[in-house]
Design an enzyme around this catalytic site. Structure first.
Site, PDB file in Angstrom:
ATOM      1  N   HIS A 472     -75.149  58.984  93.380  1.00  0.00           N
ATOM      2  CA  HIS A 472     -75.647  58.309  94.581  1.00  0.00           C
ATOM      3  C   HIS A 472     -74.717  58.577  95.765  1.00  0.00           C
ATOM      4  O   HIS A 472     -74.314  57.653  96.474  1.00  0.00           O
ATOM      5  CB  HIS A 472     -75.752  56.803  94.330  1.00  0.00           C
ATOM      6  CG  HIS A 472     -76.751  56.424  93.296  1.00  0.00           C
ATOM      7  ND1 HIS A 472     -76.739  55.203  92.656  1.00  0.00           N
ATOM      8  CD2 HIS A 472     -77.816  57.108  92.782  1.00  0.00           C
ATOM      9  CE1 HIS A 472     -77.744  55.152  91.789  1.00  0.00           C
ATOM     10  NE2 HIS A 472     -78.399  56.299  91.846  1.00  0.00           N
ATOM     11  N   GLN A 473     -74.362  59.815  96.003  1.00  0.00           N
ATOM     12  CA  GLN A 473     -73.448  60.145  97.097  1.00  0.00           C
ATOM     13  C   GLN A 473     -74.060  59.728  98.433  1.00  0.00           C
ATOM     14  O   GLN A 473     -75.242  59.938  98.675  1.00  0.00           O
ATOM     15  CB  GLN A 473     -73.129  61.630  97.093  1.00  0.00           C
ATOM     16  CG  GLN A 473     -72.403  62.080  95.831  1.00  0.00           C
ATOM     17  CD  GLN A 473     -71.963  63.512  95.920  1.00  0.00           C
ATOM     18  OE1 GLN A 473     -70.981  63.823  96.574  1.00  0.00           O
ATOM     19  NE2 GLN A 473     -72.690  64.399  95.267  1.00  0.00           N
TER      20      GLN A 473
END
Length: 545
Positions: A472-473
């Site tokens: 989930h950058q």
């Protein structure tokens, strides 16, 4: 049979139209949207709804026709494939120098075509924080509820205040969750954690809780954001979708973006945007393209001989991701796997004084191998719960390795660098073990295989060795008003005209839970503001105009 023929005809019409546009689409458009993922798909579709706007959607990856995309159970096969950018973090000191694999969707639909399909809308306090950072209540929770009512086609219990029906985004809970999913919810209840009918809505307005997950699966098939938004419009002559189109740089006239340079099937092309260009390339490539176009920290650009167009020190900074630690149990006998294998979730606080959950527990109905450094044998039949940090305090950064498109970006996750994150990690693993070893699981499991009982030093060692990410950058071109902000409340890049950013990189801080749903809202917000500025008709079912 007649209906099947009609659907085939519609699909063929879309394909033929896009083939023709690819052959000769011209170079001039009203709007260029870079990236066909969970935000870019929304922006392109909403702009193309107005037949007067000529829209180009550029996607570096290929199409979404693979069975590993459409079949929910086969999503792990996409990891490491041509549908995954396959990034790798730089050695991380607090993870014993390990490099984190950082998967990211590459292809139409982006992450929504390869993820676990969980619809998690973010916590009330996430959106209120966005509003405070932006100085704009239109980003606040009450406003965002209106967006969710517009976009959702929710198939659960009616909740007119919080849920929508009839929108493009089909959302449903599994009809018959596997026993291990129900056991997780029951075990959470035994541990004193509130149990909810839905993980969104009321549950994400308070301390958290446990629930059966909401998924983007319909009729046994994945529903990507691209399929929900863009695909129905692909027969339109005003929408061009180009795959294998890598955006390399922004084309600028002074400080105004007028188009983009692209490698289309490996050949250089340049496209012009009469009105605006939107970067929706994700939290890695959006800052990379900005920096290689001369927009970013001047010292970073000058180190690679890139002329500085606009000094923005926040580009590539503030990197955040949900980090997690796999706790695993062995089954007594083989158990079934439903959907994509993730049918239950839990959010809770490590400290009751917090305003929102900082622990994210995501269950997978199969045993996930731990990193080799953990030296734990994975059971042949079992299940894993990822004890995750929903609100990490550590911040990483992205750096250039060179000025060219094929020079890889350097990602420094800096995970567990803040002491608060280790404290929350210990609490997360402790809660995970308490829930997983509950009597609710007794009929299903033989016992815990990882991490098992350890002293504090041993548990810290397990956490450092086992840490992985939820992929989930985010937050690398954040929205705000301070000197590290990259975009304002309208998602316009500071100091640059004709350019907005709409993807997870604009988050001031990462949202609680999976990031797909918030990215859809970001895309909707961007499209609304663009349509309003350029006099396009409001989005269908719009409450915001």
């Amino acid at each position: 049979m007649k209906r099947t023929v009609e659907l085939m005809t519609e699909a063929e019409a879309r394909s033929e139209k896009q083939d023709a546009l690819r052959e000769y689409s011209g170079n001039d458009f009203d709007f260029i949207v870079c990236g066909g993922g969970s935000s870019g798909s929304v922006v392109a579709a909403r702009l193309a709804e107005d037949g007067n706007a000529r829209v180009l959607l550029l996607e570096a990856g290929g199409d979404d026709a693979a069975e590993s995309v459409s079949d929910p159970s086969r999503w792990p096969l996409n990891l490491g494939s041509e549908r995954d950018w396959g990034f790798s973090g730089e050695p991380t000191p607090r993870l014993n120098g390990r490099r984190l694999p950082l998967s990211m969707g590459k292809g139409l639909g982006g992450g929504s075509s390869i993820n676990v399909m969980v619809w998690a809308r973010g916590h009330k306090e996430d959106w209120n924080h966005f509003a405070a950072e932006a100085g704009d209540e239109a980003w606040g929770y009450e406003s965002v509820l209106g967006y969710y009512r517009r976009i959702e086609d929710w198939r659960g219990a009616p909740d007119p205040l919080r849920r929508g029906t009839g929108g493009p985004v089909y959302v449903a809970q599994p009809d018959s969750p596997q026993p291990v999913a129900q056991a997780l919810v029951d075990a959470a209840g035994l541990a004193g954690i509130p149990v909810f009918d839905s993980p969104n809505g009321e549950m994400m307005e308070g301390a958290g809780g446990a629930s059966i997950a909401e998924l983007r699966i319909r009729g046994g098939k994945r529903e990507s954001v691209f399929r929900s938004y863009v695909y129905p419009l692909m027969a339109r002559p005003n929408l061009t979708v180009l795959t294998n189109a890598l955006v390399t740089r922004l084309v600028l006239d002074g400080k105004t973006v007028i188009g983009v340079d692209v490698l289309l099937d490996g050949e250089h092309r340049q496209y012009r945007a009469r009105c605006e260009t939107v970067l929706s390339l994700g939290a890695v490539h959006t800052p990379k393209v900005l920096m290689q176009s001369g927009i970013g920290p001047k010292e970073e650009l000058q180190a690679h001989g890139i002329p500085v167009v606009q000094h923005l020190p926040g580009v590539g900074r503030n990197h955040q991701d949900h980090i997690a630690f796999g706790c695993t149990w062995a089954y007594r006998k083989p158990e079934g796997i439903g959907g994509g294998g993730c049918e239950a979730t839990l959010y809770w606080k490590s400290d009751s004084r917090l305003r929102q959950p900082d622990i994210l527990q995501c269950q997978l109905e199969f045993a996930v191998p731990s990193p080799a450094e953990v030296e734990v044998e994975t059971p042949e039949h079992g299940w894993t719960m990822f004890a995750g940090l929903a609100q990490p305090k550590s911040r990483g950064r992205l750096r250039l390795s060179g000025p060219a498109a094929d020079d890889p970006i350097l990602i420094e996750p800096n995970s567990l660098s803040e002491p608060e994150d280790m404290a929350a990690a210990l609490a997360a693993v402790e809660l995970c073990r308490e829930v997983g070893n509950s009597e609710a699981f007794t009929p299903l499991i033989k016992g815990e295989t990882a991490p098992r009982m350890r002293d504090r030093a041993g548990m810290i060692d397990f956490i450092r060795r086992s840490a992985v990410t939820y992929w989930h950058q985010s937050c690398t071109a954040k929205m705000g008003r301070d000197w590290m902000s990259v975009v304002d409340n309208r998602l316009k890049v500071y100091g640059i005209e004709g350019l907005r950013i709409a993807d997870a990189s604009i988050m001031p801080r990462i949202t609680v839970g999976n990031t797909m749903a918030p990215c859809v809202v970001i895309g909707e917000r961007a499209a609304d503001m663009i349509r309003l500025q350029h006099g396009l008709s409001p989005a269908r079912n719009s409450e915001h105009g």
